[in-house]
Design a protein around this motif. Structure first.
Motif, mmCIF file in Angstrom:
data_model
loop_
_atom_site.group_PDB
_atom_site.id
_atom_site.type_symbol
_atom_site.label_atom_id
_atom_site.label_comp_id
_atom_site.label_asym_id
_atom_site.label_seq_id
_atom_site.Cartn_x
_atom_site.Cartn_y
_atom_site.Cartn_z
ATOM 1 N N GLN A 176 0.819 -1.093 -0.321
ATOM 2 C CA GLN A 176 -0.019 -0.111 0.382
ATOM 3 C C GLN A 176 0.868 1.364 -0.013
ATOM 4 O O GLN A 176 2.162 0.890 0.499
ATOM 5 N N GLY A 177 0.929 2.142 -0.953
ATOM 6 C CA GLY A 177 1.633 3.739 -1.079
ATOM 7 C C GLY A 177 0.646 4.418 -0.651
ATOM 8 O O GLY A 177 -1.206 3.638 0.114
ATOM 9 N N ARG A 211 20.228 -6.274 6.313
ATOM 10 C CA ARG A 211 19.139 -5.509 6.966
ATOM 11 C C ARG A 211 18.837 -3.750 6.060
ATOM 12 O O ARG A 211 18.009 -3.299 6.481
ATOM 13 N N LYS A 212 19.014 -4.732 4.659
ATOM 14 C CA LYS A 212 18.697 -3.582 3.596
ATOM 15 C C LYS A 212 17.353 -4.104 3.284
ATOM 16 O O LYS A 212 17.031 -5.375 2.571
ATOM 17 N N LYS A 213 16.416 -3.835 2.999
ATOM 18 C CA LYS A 213 15.346 -4.847 1.902
ATOM 19 C C LYS A 213 14.534 -3.202 1.357
ATOM 20 O O LYS A 213 14.438 -2.522 0.966
ATOM 21 N N TYR A 214 14.622 -4.216 -0.099
ATOM 22 C CA TYR A 214 14.727 -3.728 -1.329
ATOM 23 C C TYR A 214 13.405 -3.834 -1.937
ATOM 24 O O TYR A 214 12.171 -5.090 -1.752
ATOM 25 N N ILE A 264 5.338 4.591 -1.174
ATOM 26 C CA ILE A 264 4.981 3.846 -0.455
ATOM 27 C C ILE A 264 6.672 3.898 0.795
ATOM 28 O O ILE A 264 5.819 4.022 1.494
ATOM 29 N N ILE A 265 7.431 4.701 -0.121
ATOM 30 C CA ILE A 265 8.356 5.298 0.994
ATOM 31 C C ILE A 265 7.063 6.480 2.280
ATOM 32 O O ILE A 265 7.775 6.942 3.460
ATOM 33 N N ASN A 266 6.568 7.289 1.272
ATOM 34 C CA ASN A 266 5.220 8.438 2.656
ATOM 35 C C ASN A 266 4.386 7.876 3.281
ATOM 36 O O ASN A 266 4.222 7.629 4.146
ATOM 37 N N GLU A 325 6.009 -1.399 7.310
ATOM 38 C CA GLU A 325 6.673 -2.166 6.726
ATOM 39 C C GLU A 325 7.858 -0.854 6.177
ATOM 40 O O GLU A 325 7.643 -0.048 5.194
ATOM 41 N N LYS A 326 9.232 -0.643 6.896
ATOM 42 C CA LYS A 326 9.961 -0.271 5.586
ATOM 43 C C LYS A 326 11.090 -0.352 4.869
ATOM 44 O O LYS A 326 11.666 -1.303 4.951
ATOM 45 N N PHE A 327 10.890 -0.148 3.308
ATOM 46 C CA PHE A 327 11.745 0.060 2.884
ATOM 47 C C PHE A 327 12.832 0.838 2.378
ATOM 48 O O PHE A 327 12.610 1.999 2.664
#
Lengths: 273, 273
Positions: free
Chosen positions: A110-111, A126-129, A158-160, A169-171
């Motif tokens: 969801q964005g 620990r990096k999520k792509y 998505i970051i917003n 969830e943090k990407f």
């Protein structure tokens, strides 16, 4: 003017530029392409068969590096993955897994503005792509700016959504993986936005071909150009040489409805790659 | 089961859905399409010619609104603008000018990441738009999310360039103008980002067709389906009926290398639209 004989018996003028193109498609750089084209031009004679010309080209190419033809075949095999079945996306998941990523295929995220269908989520160190795959059957094309800008817009939305606590969830980034080159514009934009790009030869050291460095990561389409039987493999999720070699023959027999002999033939082909 | 006779003399089963589709393509809504399809189904008889069926359809369509066919022809004429020559972009500039916008065609605008080639800049009531045009020859297609997201990325990069004082010019929005519908996803994203969209029938009251409400804004391709002579007009920048009617015949003669009679014939056609 030298005339050559084609496979169907027709005569045709010798065209030096065709030699150049063959070398270029095989991945040779401009200098080598020119050298080989000159070399072949000196060697051709009236009535030489095209098959003979190709032999000259390939022998010369492998003198420069035995790798060229293998790389060319690999690239062609990737282009032959079936787009209708999303095989390229699934294949990329397989490769990322092999390279130590934790992988989830086909997620809806969801964005703020809309929901996004993401080909794959990949996690490592620990990096999520967010992974977006683009497959071109015509692999000599370029992936252009449009694709990369659209991916930036996906990431931003998505970051917003994370910032506004719409999702938990943090990407960290979006990762665009394609089987072609990128245009210079696309690369420039991606550098400025710090997006992660992976193309056939880009970036040096972290290109698609370097992700596939182990032969068990080769797509199964590399075994043959005839697509009928290979389609049965790929449709059953046997996408890489690793999948083929690591699955027991009796299981494959049941899954694919093929004879033991056929499966063992393909396993042998795979081992000899 | 009723059999109809096609133009080439072949027999074919009557297909009610084809009537529905014809009406739908002409711009009729679902209810009207269904009513006309029912009406025609009741009227057809064994051996009726397709031409006769079309007459029934068109007569009925124009009962609902004489506008339908004209609108359909207009839409088709826009789709026939030559993409090689960027005629749709130029045509949109012409229409925007007619609607009171100050217009500049084809500008390069510096963003933070890269330079952007913008189809057109349009200014009115102190609002300044980056205009992006997308032309589909197959006008029944949808313009999808990709296009709109890419446009957002363009706007963002250019707005950031203004904020960082890389450029002095301030733009208020990006305006995406297409000759198709937009997908629901594309509309939803654009609403959330407050982007300005104009499609054939979207948004109500401010659609492409409403921008072209005056007949002198019609594209010159509406005069005939035969493209040879029309191409001479469009290549010389005569893109609308207005361009044709407002340019003196002797000037057009010189510019296009056509006879006075031919030009006057086309002028008469234009006046009678």
């Amino acid at each position: 003017m030298v005339y050559i004989i084609k496979a169907n018996g027709e005569k045709e003028k010798f065209d030096k530029h065709k030699v150049y193109r063959t070398c270029f498609k095989a991945g040779a750089d401009e200098r080598i392409c020119n050298e080989i084209a000159d070399y072949v031009e000196n060697k051709v004679y009236e009535g030489i068969k095209t098959k003979k010309i190709f032999e000259l080209v390939y022998r010369k190419l492998s003198e420069y590096s035995g790798d060229f033809m293998a790389r060319y075949k690999l690239r062609e095999a990737i282009a032959r993955l079936n787009p209708e079945n999303n095989e390229f996306e699934k294949y990329i998941c397989r490769i990322l897994k092999f390279n130590g990523y934790q992988v989830e295929w086909n997620r809806i995220i969801q964005g703020v503005c809309i929901e996004h269908q993401i080909d794959c989520i990949a996690v490592k160190d620990r990096k999520k792509y967010l992974v977006e795959c683009k497959h071109h059957i015509k692999f000599h094309r370029c992936t252009d700016l449009d694709v990369v800008m659209k991916c930036w817009a996906v990431l931003e939305d998505i970051i917003n959504a994370y910032r506004k606590r719409i999702i938990d969830e943090k990407f960290d980034n979006i990762w665009v993986i394609v089987n072609t080159k990128f245009s210079e514009h696309a690369k420039k934009y991606a550098r400025a936005k710090r997006l992660k790009l992976t193309g056939w030869n880009y970036p040096p050291g972290e290109s698609l071909s370097s992700l596939i460095s182990d032969k068990i990561c080769y797509p199964i389409t590399i075994l043959t150009n005839s697509d009928k039987i290979i389609e049965r493999f790929t449709k059953s999720g046997i996408l890489t040489l690793g999948d083929l070699l690591e699955t027991r023959t009796d299981r494959l027999q049941k899954k694919l409805n093929l004879s033991q002999r056929t499966i063992e033939k393909y396993k042998k082909l795979a081992e000899n790659i």
